[in-house]
Enzyme design. Structure first.
Site, PDB file in Angstrom:
ATOM      1  CE  LYS A 112      -4.263  -1.848   1.944  1.00 12.87           C
ATOM      2  NZ  LYS A 112      -3.636  -3.340   2.203  1.00 12.87           N
TER       3      LYS A 112
HETATM    4  C1  LIG Z   1      -4.500  -4.513   1.511  1.00 13.01           C
HETATM    5  C2  LIG Z   1      -3.735  -5.651   1.550  1.00 13.01           C
HETATM    6  C3  LIG Z   1      -3.950  -6.958   0.478  1.00 13.01           C
HETATM    7  C4  LIG Z   1      -5.122  -6.870  -0.245  1.00 13.01           C
HETATM    8  O1  LIG Z   1      -5.142  -5.758  -1.186  1.00 13.01           O
HETATM    9  P1  LIG Z   1      -6.719  -5.346  -1.997  1.00 13.01           P
HETATM   10  O2  LIG Z   1      -6.184  -4.132  -2.819  1.00 13.01           O
HETATM   11  O3  LIG Z   1      -7.735  -4.925  -0.817  1.00 13.01           O
HETATM   12  O4  LIG Z   1      -6.949  -6.597  -2.883  1.00 13.01           O
HETATM   13  C5  LIG Z   1      -3.240  -7.915   0.490  1.00 13.01           C
HETATM   14  N1  LIG Z   1      -2.194  -7.959   1.310  1.00 13.01           N
HETATM   15  C6  LIG Z   1      -1.578  -7.163   2.164  1.00 13.01           C
HETATM   16  C7  LIG Z   1      -0.582  -7.130   2.875  1.00 13.01           C
HETATM   17  C8  LIG Z   1      -2.421  -5.816   2.157  1.00 13.01           C
HETATM   18  O5  LIG Z   1      -2.074  -4.948   3.135  1.00 13.01           O
END
Ligand SMILES: *Cc1c(COP(=O)(O)O)cnc(C)c1O
Length: 474
Positions: A112
């Site tokens: 993210k």
């Molecule tokens: C947010 C997150 C996901 C999922 O991502 P999406 O975009 O919601 O599908 C997967 N792995 C980690 C470590 C995350 O922080």
């Protein structure tokens, strides 16, 4: 693509808007999500893109989707990866029969960061040209909040307020937020659950008077800029994998919660990136995996798993895919979303007869996740985090002789030491200096009741709680 590019709503009841408006408002006024009016064709450009450094490639892709002048845009693309610790930003690592695209070299060790570092800069750029401040409000179950705090800290013209459930996120995730002392960052532990936090945020957004007075903004993955930033690493990682293997096409497995990460992969494929197959991987919260297998999208109870960032039963970005599945017909999207919102289920007969062969899907349970972590550690000396392990476990079922498989590694295992300990009885393989340093920093913790009046008062008069000494490793 039209110049400047325009953004439409999946529900079709608002006029097209500019990139700036799409980014600053997050959600369309008709309740839909923004999508580019046209998907740019990258095929004529890909030969030149292949050898680009990460930030240069990001600039080329952002240029197709946005309306910023080239000089500042290039600056933002470069600055957005300045806090990443790997020289390539995203690294490729062979792991048994797979290749991991390691997306976790940013300040909070989760993918993210890639989008939120960029979004913080983009907000700052636009706000410098606007007369008001932006107040960003977010609820988090862990990863989004910390990535938002680190993406928005110190950015001019905005404040960030984060609500997280008291005692229900990991120690590391909490420290990643409450060790950040910048004046524009405010985090509060709410005496309640994540659902309570989310309900409070939604309720404040619905209060239009409050919303306008504070210029409320959002940073969750419904914001188009986050998806745009994620498209970049699909191109980057696929190019690197093609260079290593000589393959014409690759398949990509993605651990999925809100359908944000994998939707960026879908957009990359629509732009012309040669992805033969997108493999969607969920944990026990398998609503999306079930849809791709059966055409039925049906909400169930949320299960707490080892991969909490994917403990989601209604994937907010899925509506974007439904728009394309409808043949770009907003009237059908409205019908489908109304059906889902009122009954908790949606059945697409067309999918049952004509599924899109681009997709494969599956889910991995707790035992499979732990087993995958253990096996990769024993056979390759690599410890995946539990989210990445879900991706690997499902990728295993779709191994192919035709295409090499890329698996999106979404977090560093050090963020989830409890799961690592459960897998191999020891969390030493999952340490990271960035996280160890958190235990030497003072903190500013604040606990508030799950009460709307208290949250309003806090936001209108955010008094900083006193600094308290570092919280050493237990
Ligand atoms: C947010 C997150 C996901 C999922 O991502 P999406 O975009 O919601 O599908 C997967 N792995 C980690 C470590 C995350 O922080």
């Amino acid at each position: 693509m039209a110049n400047p590019p325009l953004y439409i709503s999946t529900r079709g009841r608002t006029e097209p808007v500019s990139f700036e408006q799409a980014v600053m408002s997050g959600l369309a006024r008709d309740g839909g999500l923004f999508l580019p009016a046209e998907i740019p064709d990258a095929r004529p450009l890909m030969a030149q893109w292949r050898t680009r450094q990460y930030a240069d490639l990001a600039f080329e892709i952002y240029r197709l989707f946005s309306d910023l002048p080239p000089d500042p845009l290039r600056g933002l693309a470069t600055q957005s990866v300045a806090r990443f610790t790997h020289p390539e930003v995203v690294s490729l690592r062979p792991a048994g029969p797979f290749y991991l695209a390691e997306l976790f070299h940013g300040p909070t060790l989760a993918f993210k960061d890639i989008a939120l570092q960029f979004l913080g800069l983009l907000f700052e750029y636009y706000l410098a040209r606007r007369p008001h401040r932006l107040t960003v409000l977010a609820a988090t179950s862990g990863d989004t909040g910390s990535a938002a705090v680190h993406g928005l800290r110190g950015r001019q013209g905005l404040s960030l307020f984060v609500l997280y459930p008291h005692g229900r996120i990991t120690r590391v995730q909490e420290l990643q937020m409450i060790t950040v002392l910048d004046e524009n960052i405010h985090c509060a532990a709410v005496r309640g659950t994540f659902d309570d936090c989310q309900a409070l945020v939604k309720s404040l957004f619905r209060d239009l008077e409050f919303r306008d007075r504070h210029q409320l903004g959002a940073v969750n993955s419904i914001n188009w800029a986050r998806l745009m930033a994620q498209i970049v690493y699909y191109f980057y990682a696929v190019f690197r994998l093609q260079a290593q293997t000589g393959a014409d096409q690759v398949q990509v497995a993605v651990p999925t919660g809100n359908f944000g990460d994998i939707f960026a992969g879908y957009m990359a494929s629509r732009m012309g990136l040669p992805i033969a197959r997108l493999i969607l991987a969920t944990n026990e919260n398998a609503i999306l995996a079930r849809f791709f297998a059966t055409g039925r999208y049906e909400r169930g109870p949320v299960h707490a798993t080892l991969s909490p960032a994917m403990d989601i039963q209604a994937a907010s970005n899925f509506e974007r895919y439904l728009y394309y599945l409808s043949g770009e017909r907003p009237d059908r999207v409205r019908e489908w979303m109304t059906a889902f919102e009122t009954t908790g289920r949606l059945t697409l007969e067309d999918w049952i007869t004509h599924p899109d062969p681009l997709w494969a899907a599956g889910s991995a349970n707790r035992a499979e996740t732990l087993d995958t972590m253990r096996r990769l550690w024993r056979t390759a000396g690599i410890m995946p985090d539990p989210h990445t392990a879900v991706g690997l476990a499902v990728a295993e079922r779709f191994r192919s002789d035709r295409w090499p498989t890329l698996v999106m590694a979404t977090a560093h295992a050090a963020k989830f030491p409890e799961a690592v300990r459960e897998a191999i009885g020891d969390d030493r393989p999952a340490r990271h200096p960035t996280l160890e340093a958190l235990h030497r920093l003072p903190v500013r913790r604040q606990v508030i009741p799950a009460d709307e009046t208290a949250i309003r008062q806090w936001m209108e008069n955010p008094v900083s709680p006193p600094l308290t000494p570092p919280e050493p490793l237990p």
